[in-house]
Write a protein that holds these residues in place. Structure first.
Motif, PDB file in Angstrom:
ATOM      1  N   VAL A   1       7.976   7.877  11.520  1.00 42.44           N
ATOM      2  CA  VAL A   1       8.611   7.269  12.690  1.00 42.44           C
ATOM      3  C   VAL A   1      10.111   7.517  12.567  1.00 42.44           C
ATOM      4  CG1 VAL A   1       8.959   5.132  13.989  1.00 42.44           C
ATOM      5  CG2 VAL A   1       6.824   5.500  12.729  1.00 42.44           C
ATOM      6  N   GLU A   2      10.726   8.055  13.598  1.00 43.98           N
ATOM      7  CA  GLU A   2      12.132   8.421  13.531  1.00 43.98           C
ATOM      8  C   GLU A   2      13.046   7.207  13.663  1.00 43.98           C
ATOM      9  OE1 GLU A   2      12.897  11.379  16.453  1.00 43.98           O
ATOM     10  OE2 GLU A   2      11.688  12.921  15.453  1.00 43.98           O
TER      11      GLU A   2
ATOM     12  N   ALA B   1       3.736   5.404   6.082  1.00 44.04           N
ATOM     13  CA  ALA B   1       3.680   6.691   5.384  1.00 44.04           C
ATOM     14  C   ALA B   1       2.779   6.599   4.165  1.00 44.04           C
ATOM     15  CB  ALA B   1       5.088   7.129   4.989  1.00 44.04           C
ATOM     16  N   GLY B   2       2.884   5.475   3.445  1.00 49.62           N
ATOM     17  CA  GLY B   2       2.031   5.276   2.278  1.00 49.62           C
ATOM     18  C   GLY B   2       0.567   5.125   2.639  1.00 49.62           C
ATOM     19  N   LEU B   3       0.300   4.412   3.718  1.00 48.99           N
ATOM     20  CA  LEU B   3      -1.092   4.222   4.144  1.00 48.99           C
ATOM     21  C   LEU B   3      -1.717   5.536   4.590  1.00 48.99           C
ATOM     22  CD1 LEU B   3      -0.785   0.842   6.097  1.00 48.99           C
ATOM     23  CD2 LEU B   3      -1.851   1.207   3.864  1.00 48.99           C
ATOM     24  N   ASP B   4      -0.942   6.361   5.292  1.00 47.84           N
ATOM     25  CA  ASP B   4      -1.471   7.654   5.720  1.00 47.84           C
ATOM     26  C   ASP B   4      -1.780   8.537   4.503  1.00 47.84           C
ATOM     27  OD1 ASP B   4      -1.447   7.056   8.412  1.00 47.84           O
ATOM     28  OD2 ASP B   4       0.515   7.976   8.787  1.00 47.84           O
ATOM     29  N   TRP B   5      -0.901   8.514   3.521  1.00 48.49           N
ATOM     30  CA  TRP B   5      -1.141   9.268   2.283  1.00 48.49           C
ATOM     31  C   TRP B   5      -2.383   8.744   1.568  1.00 48.49           C
ATOM     32  CZ3 TRP B   5      -0.067   6.900  -2.687  1.00 48.49           C
ATOM     33  CH2 TRP B   5      -0.305   7.747  -3.777  1.00 48.49           C
ATOM     34  N   ALA B   6      -2.490   7.428   1.474  1.00 48.60           N
ATOM     35  CA  ALA B   6      -3.629   6.829   0.777  1.00 48.60           C
ATOM     36  C   ALA B   6      -4.939   7.143   1.479  1.00 48.60           C
ATOM     37  CB  ALA B   6      -3.431   5.311   0.663  1.00 48.60           C
TER      38      ALA B   6
ATOM     39  N   GLY C   1       5.208   1.766  17.244  1.00 50.53           N
ATOM     40  CA  GLY C   1       5.453   2.419  18.521  1.00 50.53           C
ATOM     41  C   GLY C   1       5.879   1.455  19.605  1.00 50.53           C
ATOM     42  N   GLU C   2       5.462   0.189  19.463  1.00 48.53           N
ATOM     43  CA  GLU C   2       5.830  -0.849  20.433  1.00 48.53           C
ATOM     44  C   GLU C   2       7.155  -1.533  20.080  1.00 48.53           C
ATOM     45  OE1 GLU C   2       2.440  -3.359  20.273  1.00 48.53           O
ATOM     46  OE2 GLU C   2       1.118  -1.908  21.268  1.00 48.53           O
ATOM     47  N   GLY C   3       7.766  -1.103  18.962  1.00 44.06           N
ATOM     48  CA  GLY C   3       9.073  -1.640  18.603  1.00 44.06           C
ATOM     49  C   GLY C   3       9.077  -2.718  17.544  1.00 44.06           C
ATOM     50  N   VAL C   4       7.939  -3.040  16.963  1.00 47.42           N
ATOM     51  CA  VAL C   4       7.909  -4.043  15.894  1.00 47.42           C
ATOM     52  C   VAL C   4       8.637  -3.486  14.671  1.00 47.42           C
ATOM     53  CG1 VAL C   4       6.448  -5.329  14.290  1.00 47.42           C
ATOM     54  CG2 VAL C   4       5.787  -5.117  16.697  1.00 47.42           C
TER      55      VAL C   4
END
Length: 201
Positions: free
Chosen positions: A70-71, A82-87, A158-161
């Motif tokens: 996420v930028e 990022a960690g969850l996607d890697w895991a 994506g919703e801004g949280v």
């Protein structure tokens, strides 16, 4: 319960330290990152590092470097994602996160987080310490996170949280209270903090 994978969060800008990578600062005879790895490795499965920019600066660590997906430097939740996607790619069910600038975190962190999340549909828990004014304070970079909720987290970002506890509270996140002596989650934000950490050694 099997050991979660470990993700060290180092994606911040370190503005109060003058920029750069706080984890590469020296504390005693080791870097902060070396000390964090030394505490986390016995508690977790494979380790990875969440950091942005050129990953080559961490090559000596021998760890996968996971940039935010996420930028805009949205904060710790982006590192968690990022960690969850890697895991997920590793076939793991959960990750545990720690901060790269917190060299004294508990050696039983993972076990206590897992105990706090026991019985939940998804293992989600944050570390907390007592606070004389607020009762307790949560430490949002120290948590146990379920891979099953990664798409929900992606949508929330994506919703801004941006605030960690807003998302964890929405999913019945638990707390593991660390009420022993000292400051287990003391982190190095400023040059003065680094001097204090040297005294704590």
């Amino acid at each position: 319960m099997s050991a979660p994978l470990g993700v060290i969060l180092a994606g911040g800008k370190a503005t109060r330290m003058g920029g750069g990578d706080k984890g590469l600062l020296t504390l005693g005879r080791e870097t902060l990152m070396d000390r964090v790895i030394g505490r986390l490795a016995p508690q977790a499965g494979a380790l990875a590092l969440n950091a942005n920019g050129d990953p080559a600066r961490f090559a000596a660590l021998g760890l996968p470097v996971l940039p935010d997906s996420v930028e805009g430097h949205p904060g710790p939740l982006a590192g968690v994602l990022a960690g969850l996607d890697w895991a997920a790619g590793e076939g793991a069910e959960a990750i545990v996160t720690v901060a790269a600038d917190t060299p004294f975190f508990p050696r039983d962190l993972v076990a206590r987080l897992q105990d706090a999340a026991a019985g939940m549909a998804h293992p989600l828990a944050l570390a907390a310490t007592p606070d004389p004014e607020r009762g307790r304070v949560r430490h949002p970079t120290f948590g146990l996170w379920p891979v099953a909720l990664r798409d929900d987290l992606r949508a929330a970002l994506g919703e801004g949280v941006r605030k960690v506890v807003l998302w964890t509270d929405a999913h019945d996140g638990q707390e593991a209270l660390f009420d022993g002596p000292g400051e287990p989650f003391f982190n190095v934000n400023t040059p003065e903090d680094l001097k204090a950490a040297e005294e704590m050694l």
